[in-house]
Design an enzyme around this catalytic site. Structure first.
Site, PDB file in Angstrom:
ATOM      1  N   TYR A 183       5.757  -2.678  -0.205  1.00 20.56           N
ATOM      2  CA  TYR A 183       5.323  -4.136  -0.171  1.00 20.56           C
ATOM      3  C   TYR A 183       6.034  -4.739  -1.322  1.00 20.56           C
ATOM      4  CZ  TYR A 183       1.403  -1.883   2.538  1.00 20.56           C
ATOM      5  OH  TYR A 183       0.580  -1.038   3.120  1.00 20.56           O
ATOM      6  N   LYS A 201       1.568   3.511  -2.964  1.00 27.64           N
ATOM      7  CA  LYS A 201       1.789   4.459  -2.019  1.00 27.64           C
ATOM      8  C   LYS A 201       3.408   4.945  -2.284  1.00 27.64           C
ATOM      9  CE  LYS A 201      -0.987   2.273   1.373  1.00 27.64           C
ATOM     10  NZ  LYS A 201      -0.832   0.706   1.151  1.00 27.64           N
ATOM     11  N   HIS A 220       2.872   7.513   1.848  1.00 27.85           N
ATOM     12  CA  HIS A 220       2.733   6.452   2.941  1.00 27.85           C
ATOM     13  C   HIS A 220       2.777   6.788   4.322  1.00 27.85           C
ATOM     14  CE1 HIS A 220       3.412   2.139   2.973  1.00 27.85           C
ATOM     15  NE2 HIS A 220       2.582   2.151   4.148  1.00 27.85           N
TER      16      HIS A 220
HETATM   17  N1  NAP Z   1      -0.690   2.809   5.221  1.00 28.69           N
HETATM   18  C1  NAP Z   1      -0.126   1.925   6.150  1.00 28.69           C
HETATM   19  O1  NAP Z   1       0.747   2.455   6.736  1.00 28.69           O
HETATM   20  C2  NAP Z   1      -0.505   0.733   6.218  1.00 28.69           C
HETATM   21  C3  NAP Z   1      -0.151  -0.124   7.298  1.00 28.69           C
HETATM   22  C4  NAP Z   1      -0.822  -1.543   7.678  1.00 28.69           C
HETATM   23  C5  NAP Z   1      -1.490  -1.965   6.789  1.00 28.69           C
HETATM   24  N2  NAP Z   1      -1.808  -1.177   5.742  1.00 28.69           N
HETATM   25  C6  NAP Z   1      -2.941  -1.648   4.613  1.00 28.69           C
HETATM   26  O2  NAP Z   1      -4.033  -2.373   5.171  1.00 28.69           O
HETATM   27  C7  NAP Z   1      -3.999  -3.930   4.930  1.00 28.69           C
HETATM   28  C8  NAP Z   1      -4.495  -4.415   6.234  1.00 28.69           C
HETATM   29  O3  NAP Z   1      -3.985  -4.245   7.438  1.00 28.69           O
HETATM   30  P1  NAP Z   1      -3.079  -5.338   7.948  1.00 28.69           P
HETATM   31  O4  NAP Z   1      -2.462  -6.265   6.886  1.00 28.69           O
HETATM   32  O5  NAP Z   1      -1.912  -4.755   8.976  1.00 28.69           O
HETATM   33  O6  NAP Z   1      -4.127  -6.453   8.840  1.00 28.69           O
HETATM   34  P2  NAP Z   1      -5.590  -6.969   8.878  1.00 28.69           P
HETATM   35  O7  NAP Z   1      -6.099  -6.679   7.520  1.00 28.69           O
HETATM   36  O8  NAP Z   1      -6.166  -6.332  10.092  1.00 28.69           O
HETATM   37  O9  NAP Z   1      -4.978  -8.412   9.321  1.00 28.69           O
HETATM   38  C9  NAP Z   1      -4.495  -9.354   8.494  1.00 28.69           C
HETATM   39  C10 NAP Z   1      -4.367 -10.578   9.202  1.00 28.69           C
HETATM   40  O10 NAP Z   1      -5.493 -11.196   9.457  1.00 28.69           O
HETATM   41  C11 NAP Z   1      -5.524 -12.536   9.063  1.00 28.69           C
HETATM   42  N3  NAP Z   1      -7.083 -12.738   8.660  1.00 28.69           N
HETATM   43  C12 NAP Z   1      -7.569 -12.095   7.804  1.00 28.69           C
HETATM   44  N4  NAP Z   1      -8.774 -12.667   7.464  1.00 28.69           N
HETATM   45  C13 NAP Z   1      -9.078 -13.315   8.437  1.00 28.69           C
HETATM   46  C14 NAP Z   1     -10.199 -14.026   8.900  1.00 28.69           C
HETATM   47  N5  NAP Z   1     -11.320 -14.143   8.165  1.00 28.69           N
HETATM   48  N6  NAP Z   1      -9.961 -14.887   9.817  1.00 28.69           N
HETATM   49  C15 NAP Z   1      -8.980 -15.091  10.662  1.00 28.69           C
HETATM   50  N7  NAP Z   1      -7.689 -14.086  10.333  1.00 28.69           N
HETATM   51  C16 NAP Z   1      -7.907 -13.454   9.228  1.00 28.69           C
HETATM   52  C17 NAP Z   1      -4.702 -12.399   8.008  1.00 28.69           C
HETATM   53  O11 NAP Z   1      -4.137 -13.891   8.044  1.00 28.69           O
HETATM   54  P3  NAP Z   1      -4.110 -14.829   6.546  1.00 28.69           P
HETATM   55  O12 NAP Z   1      -3.477 -14.121   5.587  1.00 28.69           O
HETATM   56  O13 NAP Z   1      -3.401 -16.104   7.114  1.00 28.69           O
HETATM   57  O14 NAP Z   1      -5.501 -15.106   6.287  1.00 28.69           O
HETATM   58  C18 NAP Z   1      -3.665 -11.416   8.509  1.00 28.69           C
HETATM   59  O15 NAP Z   1      -2.618 -12.408   9.353  1.00 28.69           O
HETATM   60  C19 NAP Z   1      -2.708  -4.203   4.543  1.00 28.69           C
HETATM   61  O16 NAP Z   1      -2.664  -5.400   3.525  1.00 28.69           O
HETATM   62  C20 NAP Z   1      -2.240  -3.103   3.847  1.00 28.69           C
HETATM   63  O17 NAP Z   1      -2.828  -2.961   2.374  1.00 28.69           O
HETATM   64  C21 NAP Z   1      -1.693   0.068   5.323  1.00 28.69           C
END
Ligand code: NAP
Length: 291
Positions: free
Chosen positions: A51, A76, A107
């Protein structure tokens, strides 16, 4: 009127440490957003080498003034660092400005060769990586809890059947939401006392889960946001949920959760019976249907 409360619950890991149940996904979030999260009450910050914002996470932590022991920092190991785990961890700790991480995850179960298009080593697997990390975990104090991410049942079985591995991963961080409930994997994790940490709880960047009327109608009925509904559902199934946002109002509202009625909880559990299973992240790495 639905009662929403700032979620400060913690869950017990298999190594005796406790982990906050709603954490902040810090992927691509700048320092200001991470600071907003700390001010809103999040105590778990989820970052990763890939990240490229471990420095921002560290700066936000120091700026917040919150004592280190009150925080739970996750980072990670990236795929190309599998043969150099301690050096990679040291680099992460330096960027974070911390002496230890609360949770260090592999990861992906892929040991990739730097500079190639996801080419993997033939003389090294994630089992070797885990063994190297187990040694760092046991001997250095730089890792409080050791875990993995994106591991399938078969890959976890490979770890547990190795005679040199005696530390059960504390966590498997996986994509999880109502269209990817992963029942077999969840049952397996529970049987091994490995906690599931749910990433992309809102469906990732496109928020594809917000397109389903079952989700939006149910959220309106409770008078909550679709995000609060999905995060609360993840809490109710005893996962650690790590929503990401760079928008202060959303950061603040996402940590406020509530309890769903049983019928609604069940309706979300079975949403994929109607719409099928949807995996948002890196589908090329998984065989369809694999858990
Ligand atoms: N281990 C892995 O391989 C892996 C893979 C993916 C993710 N992750 C981790 O998981 C975390 C979360 O997953 P993710 O980033 O994929 O997706 P997520 O949390 O499911 O969704 C993030 C998206 O949702 C929007 N959002 C957040 N709150 C909202 C709300 N209340 N209303 C409307 N839209 C909203 C955000 O936009 P805005 O920013 O514009 O609010 C962003 O575009 C990541 O930050 C990371 O730390 C890990």
């Amino acid at each position: 009127m639905t009662e929403l409360t700032t979620n400060t619950q913690t869950l017990l890991l298999n190594d005796g440490h406790r982990i906050p149940q709603v954490g902040f996904g810090a992927m691509r979030v700048p320092k200001e957003g991470i600071l907003d999260a700390l001010n809103a009450g999040y105590r778990l910050l989820d970052t990763a080498t890939i990240y490229k914002n471990e420095q921002d996470v560290g700066d936000a932590i120091r700026q917040s003034g919150i004592p280190r022991e009150q925080l739970f920092v996750v980072t990670k190991l990236w795929n190309t660092d599998h043969k150099r785990v301690e050096a990679a961890l040291d680099e992460s700790l330096k960027k974070l400005g911390l002496e230890y991480v609360d949770l260090y995850l592999i990861h992906w179960p892929w040991s990739e060769i730097e500079g190639t298009d996801h080419e993997v080593y033939t003389d090294w697997t994630f089992v070797d990586t885990y063994k190297a990390l187990q040694k760092v975990y046991k001997t250095t104090g730089k890792i409080r809890s050791l875990g993995v991410s994106n591991f399938t049942i078969a890959q976890l079985e490979q770890l547990s059947s190795d005679k040199d591995i005696d530390v059960v991963p504390a966590v498997n961080q996986i994509e999880a939401h109502p269209l990817l409930t992963q029942p077999k994997l969840m049952a397996y994790l529970e049987s091994k006392n490995i906690l599931a940490q749910a990433y992309s709880p809102l469906g990732g960047s496109g928020n594809f889960l917000f397109k389903y009327k079952e989700v939006t109608d149910m959220a309106s009925r409770y008078g909550v946001t679709p995000a609060q509904l999905l995060i609360s559902w993840g809490v109710q199934r005893r996962t650690v949920v790590i929503p990401r946002s760079a928008t202060r109002s959303r950061i603040e509202s996402n940590i406020r959760t509530f309890t769903l009625k049983d019928a609604d909880f069940e309706a979300l559990n079975t949403l994929s019976d109607t719409y099928g299973v949807i995996r948002n992240n890196d589908t090329w790495r998984f065989t369809p249907g694999e858990e």
